[in-house]
Design an enzyme around this catalytic site. Structure first.
Site, short mmCIF file in Angstrom:
data_model
loop_
_atom_site.label_atom_id
_atom_site.label_comp_id
_atom_site.label_asym_id
_atom_site.label_seq_id
_atom_site.Cartn_x
_atom_site.Cartn_y
_atom_site.Cartn_z
N LYS A 195 -0.95 3.70 3.19
CA LYS A 195 -0.24 3.23 3.44
C LYS A 195 -0.48 2.75 4.41
O LYS A 195 -1.19 2.72 6.13
CB LYS A 195 1.11 4.02 3.79
N ASN A 225 13.94 13.14 1.61
CA ASN A 225 13.00 12.92 2.84
C ASN A 225 13.25 12.21 3.72
O ASN A 225 14.87 11.83 4.03
CB ASN A 225 13.27 10.44 2.03
N GLU A 281 -1.19 9.88 1.66
CA GLU A 281 -0.53 8.84 1.13
C GLU A 281 -1.37 7.39 1.89
O GLU A 281 -1.83 7.83 2.95
CB GLU A 281 1.16 7.83 1.62
N LYS A 329 4.57 4.81 -5.23
CA LYS A 329 5.29 4.56 -4.40
C LYS A 329 6.06 3.06 -4.08
O LYS A 329 5.19 2.36 -4.00
CB LYS A 329 4.77 5.27 -3.24
N GLU A 337 9.04 15.15 2.11
CA GLU A 337 8.62 14.16 2.84
C GLU A 337 8.52 12.90 3.76
O GLU A 337 9.80 13.06 4.76
CB GLU A 337 9.94 13.09 1.44
N SER A 338 7.68 12.21 4.71
CA SER A 338 7.92 11.76 6.00
C SER A 338 8.19 12.28 6.70
O SER A 338 8.12 13.30 6.99
CB SER A 338 9.20 10.72 5.46
N GLU A 352 13.89 11.47 -5.34
CA GLU A 352 14.03 11.46 -3.63
C GLU A 352 15.67 11.35 -3.46
O GLU A 352 16.20 10.88 -4.09
CB GLU A 352 12.70 10.57 -3.53
O1 LIG Z 1 7.90 4.57 6.22
C1 LIG Z 1 8.78 3.79 5.74
O2 LIG Z 1 9.02 2.62 6.90
C2 LIG Z 1 9.82 3.07 4.80
C3 LIG Z 1 11.21 2.43 5.19
C4 LIG Z 1 11.91 2.35 4.44
C5 LIG Z 1 11.19 3.10 2.74
C6 LIG Z 1 11.01 3.67 2.90
C7 LIG Z 1 9.45 4.12 3.19
N1 LIG Z 1 9.10 4.67 3.21
C8 LIG Z 1 8.09 4.68 1.94
C9 LIG Z 1 7.12 6.89 1.90
O3 LIG Z 1 8.47 7.25 1.37
C10 LIG Z 1 7.20 7.11 3.51
O4 LIG Z 1 5.82 6.53 2.91
C11 LIG Z 1 6.58 8.59 2.89
O5 LIG Z 1 7.70 9.72 2.83
C12 LIG Z 1 5.19 9.07 3.99
O6 LIG Z 1 5.90 8.55 5.40
P1 LIG Z 1 5.11 8.95 6.67
O7 LIG Z 1 4.29 10.63 7.57
O8 LIG Z 1 6.40 9.35 7.58
O9 LIG Z 1 4.07 7.86 7.29
#
Ligand SMILES: O=C(O)c1ccccc1NCC(=O)[C@H](O)[C@H](O)COP(=O)(O)O
Length: 258
Positions: free
Chosen positions: A55, A185, A53, A115, A215-216, A164
């Site tokens: 970001k 997620n 991503e 996204k 995810e995440s 999601e």
């Molecule tokens: O990342 C956030 O803070 C967030 C908060 C609220 C809604 C969506 C959010 N992020 C979008 C995503 O789903 C993440 O960017 C993506 O899954 C990657 O997550 P990470 O590896 O933890 O940065």
């Protein structure tokens, strides 16, 4: 909070619609290339697929990285063996844009996930017009009739929907849609708490034949290994990659997990 994110995304989309109307988007789509086959790119294989991503910041984590050149970052992800690139396009909370999406489209040959907080057909049209192959549809943010309408329209545009979820009940709603790509997620979009055990609790509810995305909350290789052991076909990783000094190498190490 999820309501605020949708409100912001919709207000940004309304402002863009004053500049670029639906017929202009349709003309861009007609002139552009066909969408890439994201389901094949993310299909289950011996090693986990990585969706890497772009970001810059997020409501949960604040500023993460400046990313002055999203094209370069996306190329590093591709060189490391990513199977797809995710680009956050919401501006107020994530400091992203459709220009980032269009720039990344020119720089890589991988499928691209837009996204954002998508709740209208207009946003789907602009996703396609600016070069997305995959769009995010969040079950928690959309009533089922609207979710189904958007899912069907995304399909008509040739887009693959990443649907999601955050619970077994939401997985069941995603399956009812006919989703072929379902994400779980770990981040609660209201409280922002992360629960890395969620994927292993709900993955079994996703029927065989549907591609499963964790995810995440990937902070290290062991998180990828944990998701993979629980049945993830792909992992979506943002913060850990944009904050690493060698994102290509980090993608490569994640993508080697079998
Ligand atoms: O990342 C956030 O803070 C967030 C908060 C609220 C809604 C969506 C959010 N992020 C979008 C995503 O789903 C993440 O960017 C993506 O899954 C990657 O997550 P990470 O590896 O933890 O940065």
């Amino acid at each position: 909070m999820l309501g605020d994110l949708y409100a912001s995304a919709l207000s940004e989309a309304r402002a863009r619609e004053e500049q670029i109307g639906i017929s202009a988007l349709e003309a861009m789509i007609a002139e552009g290339a066909a969408p890439l086959d994201a389901l094949t790119a993310l299909s289950p294989t011996e090693t986990v697929r990585v969706i890497a991503e772009v970001k810059r910041s997020s409501p949960a984590q604040g500023d993460l990285a400046q990313i002055p050149d999203p094209q370069l970052l996306a190329q590093q992800y591709e060189a490391g063996g990513a199977s797809a690139i995710s680009v956050l396009t919401e501006q107020q909370y994530f400091n992203g844009s459709l220009q980032d999406l269009a720039a990344v489209r020119k720089a890589v040959s991988l499928p691209i996930l837009r996204k954002d907080f998508i709740a209208t057909e207009y946003q789907l049209l602009e996703s396609r017009a600016f070069g997305a192959d995959i769009v995010l549809l969040i079950v928690a943010g959309l009533e089922q009739p609207l979710l189904q309408r958007l899912y069907d329209f995304a399909g008509e545009l040739g887009l693959t929907a990443l649907v999601e979820t955050h619970s077994a009940e939401e997985v069941s709603r995603a399956v009812d849609l006919g989703a072929e790509l379902i994400g779980v997620n770990a981040r609660n979009l209201t409280t922002f708490e992360v629960d890395r055990g969620l994927f292993e609790r709900v993955a079994d509810q996703i029927p065989a034949g549907i591609t499963r995305v964790a995810e995440s909350a990937v902070a290290s290789l062991s998180d990828v290994e944990r998701y993979r052991e629980a049945g993830a076909d792909a992992v979506l990783v943002g913060a850990a990659l944009v904050q690493d000094s060698d994102p290509a190498q980090l993608v490569a190490s994640f993508a080697a997990v079998s």
